[in-house]
Design an enzyme around this catalytic site. Structure first.
Site: not given
Ligand SMILES: NC(=O)c1ccc[n+]([C@@H]2O[C@H](COP(=O)([O-])OP(=O)(O)OC[C@H]3O[C@@H](n4cnc5c(N)ncnc54)[C@H](OP(=O)(O)O)[C@@H]3O)[C@@H](O)[C@H]2O)c1
Length: 279
Positions: A13-14, A165
Site C-alpha cells: 500500500n505504500s 534493523y
Molecule cells: N526507504 C529506504 O530508504 C529503504 C532502504 C533500504 C531498504 N528498504 C526496504 O524497502 C522495503 C519497502 O520499504 P519502503 O521504503 O517502501 O517503506 P514504506 O513506504 O514504509 O512501506 C513499508 C510497507 O511495509 C508495510 N508493513 C509494515 N509493517 C507491516 C506488518 N506488520 N504487516 C504487513 N505489512 C507491514 C507497511 O504497511 P503500513 O503502511 O500499514 O505501515 C508498508 O506498506 C522494506 O523492506 C525496507 O526495509 C527501504
C-alpha cells in the site's frame, strides 16, 4: 509475466511496494496486494488499478507481525488462486524504541524476517507448482552492520534501532541464499536486493509523526519510490534474470553482499531457529 500469472507483493500500500505492484500489474498479471490495514490497502489498490489499467488487482489483509494473520492470509490465497509466479517480500518496518509483534518477537526481526519466512514457507508448494517462479526479498545496505544475536534474538538486552534493523536485513539475505540453495532443482529463483536510499514512509511513526520532518528534509537527496522499486521490478519481470538465483542486487546489478551473509552455517542456524519460532 502475462495475464495468467499471479504475483503477491507484501507491504503493497505504500512506497516501493505500491510502485512494484503498479509495474507488475502493467504486465497484465493478477497482483495480490498484501497489506495490514484494510483502508490504506483499499485506497492503494484503487490507485494501482487506475495507474496500471489492470482490473485484476486484489487486496488481501495480512499483518506480518502475527502468525495467525499470516496463516489465515495463506489459506485465503490458496483457496482463491491455483498458482503463484512471483512473490515479492517487500514489507518492512523500522521504528525507534523497542516494540514487539503480537507474537512477542522484537518488531523488526518479527516482521521483516520471521513474518516473510513463515509466509514464504506456507506458499512454497504453490510457488514450486507454478515453476518457473521467482521469489524476491527486499533487504538493505544496513545488513552490513547486522549480526544475528542468537542468544538475544529479541534484543531484550542492549536494544539499539540499527542493531535490530541490521539483524533483520541480514536475516533477509541469509534466508535468500539458503532458500535459493534448497530450491535449485525446483525451477524457483530466489534473489534479494538493496533499493538504496528512498523517500518513502519508512521510519515514520504514524502515531506520533516522528520521522516526518527528517524525511521531508532528506527527500530531495533520496530516490523516489518508483526509482527505488526498479531493482525489485527487474528481478520480478526481466527475461535476462530468468534462471539467475541466490544473488544480491543493487541498481539492477548483481553485487556482493557482506562476508557474513555468505556464511552457510549461520544461514542454516537461522533457518532452524526461524522454523522453531514460527512452529
Ligand atoms: N526507504 C529506504 O530508504 C529503504 C532502504 C533500504 C531498504 N528498504 C526496504 O524497502 C522495503 C519497502 O520499504 P519502503 O521504503 O517502501 O517503506 P514504506 O513506504 O514504509 O512501506 C513499508 C510497507 O511495509 C508495510 N508493513 C509494515 N509493517 C507491516 C506488518 N506488520 N504487516 C504487513 N505489512 C507491514 C507497511 O504497511 P503500513 O503502511 O500499514 O505501515 C508498508 O506498506 C522494506 O523492506 C525496507 O526495509 C527501504
Amino acid at each position: 509475466m502475462n495475464k495468467d500469472s499471479v504475483a503477491v507483493v507484501t507491504g503493497a500500500n505504500s512506497g516501493m511496494g505500491k510502485a512494484t505492484s503498479i509495474a507488475i500489474a502493467k504486465t497484465g498479471a493478477t497482483v495480490v496486494m498484501v497489506c495490514r490495514h484494510r483502508e490504506r490497502g483499499e485506497e492503494a489498490r484503487k490507485e494501482v488499478q487506475e495507474m496500471s489499467g489492470n482490473s485484476a488487482v486484489v487486496l488481501m489483509q495480512c499483518d506480518l507481525g502475527s502468525k495467525d494473520s499470516i496463516r489465515s492470509f495463506c489459506t485465503t490465497f490458496k483457496d482463491s488462486y491455483q498458482r503463484l509466479d512471483v512473490l515479492v517480500n517487500n514489507a518492512g518496518v523500522i521504528l525507534p524504541g523497542r516494540h514487539e509483534t503480537s507474537d512477542g518477537f522484537e518488531l523488526q526481526f518479527g516482521v521483516n524476517h520471521l513474518g516473510h519466512f513463515l509466509l514464504t514457507k506456507l506458499l512454497l508448494e504453490q510457488i514450486i507448482a507454478s515453476a518457473p517462479a521467482r521469489i524476491i526479498n527486499v533487504s538493505s545496505g544496513a545488513h552490513k552492520i547486522g549480526k544475528i544475536h542468537f542468544e538475544n534474538i529479541n534484543l531484550t538486552k542492549n536494544y539499539r534501532l540499527w542493531r535490530a534493523y541490521g539483524q533483520s536485513k541480514l536475516a533477509n539475505i541469509l534466508f535468500t541464499y539458503e532458500l535459493a540453495d534448497r530450491l535449485k532443482e525446483k525451477g524457483v529463483t530466489v534473489n534479494c536486493l538493496n533499493p538504496g536510499a528512498v523517500a518513502t514512509n519508512m521510519g515514520i511513526n504514524r502515531n506520533t509523526g516522528f520521522g516526518t520532518f527528517i524525511t521531508r528534509i532528506l527527500k530531495p537527496y533520496f530516490q523516489t519510490a518508483e526509482q527505488g522499486a526498479e531493482t525489485a521490478i527487474y528481478l520480478a519481470t526481466a527475461d535476462e534474470v530468468a534462471g539467475v538465483t541466490g544473488h544480491y542486487f543493487y541498481r539492477k546489478k548483481q553485487i556482493k553482499s557482506s562476508k557474513k551473509s555468505y556464511d552457510k552455517n549461520l544461514a542454516k542456524r537461522l533457518w532452524s531457529l526461524s522454523e522453531t519460532l514460527t512452529d
